[in-house]
Design an enzyme around this catalytic site. Sequence first.
Site, mmCIF file in Angstrom:
data_model
loop_
_atom_site.group_PDB
_atom_site.id
_atom_site.type_symbol
_atom_site.label_atom_id
_atom_site.label_comp_id
_atom_site.label_asym_id
_atom_site.label_seq_id
_atom_site.Cartn_x
_atom_site.Cartn_y
_atom_site.Cartn_z
ATOM 1 C CB SER A 1 -0.958 -0.040 1.193
ATOM 2 O OG SER A 1 -1.972 0.935 1.065
ATOM 3 C CG ASP B 1 -6.669 -2.655 -3.887
ATOM 4 O OD1 ASP B 1 -7.459 -2.003 -3.187
ATOM 5 O OD2 ASP B 1 -5.448 -2.734 -3.658
ATOM 6 C CG HIS C 1 -5.524 -2.448 -0.114
ATOM 7 N ND1 HIS C 1 -4.723 -2.039 -1.160
ATOM 8 C CD2 HIS C 1 -4.995 -1.871 0.998
ATOM 9 C CE1 HIS C 1 -3.758 -1.254 -0.704
ATOM 10 N NE2 HIS C 1 -3.889 -1.136 0.597
#
Length: 732
Positions: A602, A677, A709
């Site tokens: 991320s 995601d 995600h």
Amino acid sequence: MKNSLILKNWIIILFLFASTSYAQQKDLLLEDIFKNYTFNQKSVYGINWMKDGKFYTTFASLDNGDVAILKKNILSNEVVDTLVTNSELAIFLSNPYFRIQDYSLSSQENQMLISSETESIYRRSSKSYYFIYDLSNNTIQPVSENEKISNATFSPNGKMVAYTKGNNIFIYNIATNNTSQVTNDGEWNKIINGSSDWVYEEEFSIAKAFFWSPDSKKISYFKFNEEDVPVYNMQKWQGLYPKDYKFKYPKAGENNSIVTAHVFNLDNNKTSTINTGSNPDIYLPRMQWTTQDGVLSIIKMNRLQNELEIIHYNAVSEETQTILTETSDTYVDLDFNDKLIYLQNGSFLRTSEKDGFKHIYLHASNGEELQQITSGNWEVSSLIGINEKSKTIYYTSREESPLETTLYSIKTNGKSKKKLSTRKGSNRANFSNDYKYYINYNSAVDQPYYITLHSSNGKMLKVLEDNKNLLSKLNDYKLGKKEFIKIKSDNEELNAYVIYPYNFDENAKYPVLMQVYGGPGSQLVVDSFGRTRDFWHYYLANQGYIIVCVDNRGTGGRGRKFKHSTYKQLGKLETEDQINAAKEISKLPYIDADRIGIWGWSYGGYMSSLCLLKGNNVFKTAIAVAPVTNWRFYDTIYTERYLQTPQDNPSGYDEYSPMFLADRLKGNYFIIHGTGDDNVHFQNSVEMVNQLIKSDKQFNSFYYPDRDHSIRGGNTSMHLYQMMTDYLRNNL
């Protein structure tokens, strides 16, 4: 290790396990971590404190494999009643597959709201089948027949349940078995009533956006008009023909939902709209009923989030009043742990960073500041609550160290501060409703969850879970040593840790893998027990890598100046710190300076990409999982909080976007993403790949079909970490 350049910066040395004298025979395997879950901690969960102050309820697994909700005596921790078991409810419902997934008690504690077959929507939202179980006569009834609903919540008088479905709010009357509809204009991708839109859920940590008044006569709620918010199209790759999943996602600089606040009166079925000003381009991240009859509190923020207002609305006169305003030359921080606590006299407690560190303040009902309760060059981590009878506030802070979380109590006049937690590491407390008792969840780098029951003065009454079996099991494995250190970068000392191989030899040469997250307010370098990803690092250490993790400038726990230093220039200082740290580490005699890698997920994927591109003479390899590659692709609330809008600060977006630096790639780059995601869109990786191709750069990539995600489910985690392990073996 006597020659270590880092050694002079040690703040503390910790061993993963204290019993190093035991023969540690087993090699750590990936299957232990990701398939057998060998190192998962036991916890005490599903706690509901009962109002008489003598009991609490909790989930429990029975010897026969059944699951039960038990009533326990607080002091003895003995079971005084089995309220219900999963098998009993399965029989009642004639459904052998029924599973209790969560529950809550009515305020009268004679009924239980039980959810089953919960289906995740986004990070915090879900829908379930809900049932009301009557504890007095052992009967069960569905809240909404054969339909999954969201956010089901008892009214304070226990006579009703409010919930959301199809973007509308409904009220179920338990006694009459009738359902009434509060709103009627809800429509997918247009109007949302009582639930938050995607970006509020993700960035303001709210999914349920309606609130019962204390007298059960009113429901306040937010309405999201997202009609003008651009649509993101996410394909789902299942079936003969892939399906489009289209949802509203406001990217930086684009239109947000227009959010309005309302109150529905159950007595006359009328809805009032609250006046929150003439500018619709605002945020309303918090709403709650105060202790004053009919008075509602709303937090309002401007688009750039550098101004916060607390508004009071009188539901009788329908008048609003702004009672407090806070401004900042960067942003006003509003995180998940922030609470606005109203006292019986109408005064309230809040936290603010306005003096340079997050501290607790007491305000009068008109907003006037009465007292700064905590102060010092350290941060309050969370404002837990207050015992009004004794005027005692409970909170956790980083006072002893940015690496540790410690529980304290203090009086409302700022005096008689007392440290309650006695064990080092990270402490989290769950207090009873009357603040007479609390359950403390402690962990440290060498201690999995140690969960204890305490009286409010800190006295330990009972150990609820000590994870002795896990500690014993850990002694059977070869696990390396972890040290907390400090590393300098641009005259700033950064907190870091190092994990050494189990059989570390200071005369050998080792490659380094750095883990990074680095986002605003985050912390990876903390004294707490490792999760599955941390044990992967121990596994890699035993494969011959030294693991290093550095909390760069912009991360949390060290005050406003340190955290806000990255404002309007995300990626710049963070990358400099990671590169400088790698250079310092490379000077150590046992480090192979030509084999330094970095990985992250991320924001960490953004950072690992940026470090490889900006530090292409330092890093050999980078793995980027679900990375942001261009901040223009990310959402409004998060991105604009730290960068302003792309229109206001275009260079802040572009100069440190990996996409625009693809031509600098020299080392080994592996980019991984889930196509499902909804948070950091697959688009980020697609466009990064396009730029790499355009720049004639070779790289590796992998996508996980329909994974979100977190990239998990089934065998996914095992596959992912095995793949990353193999990549490092071949490329670092």
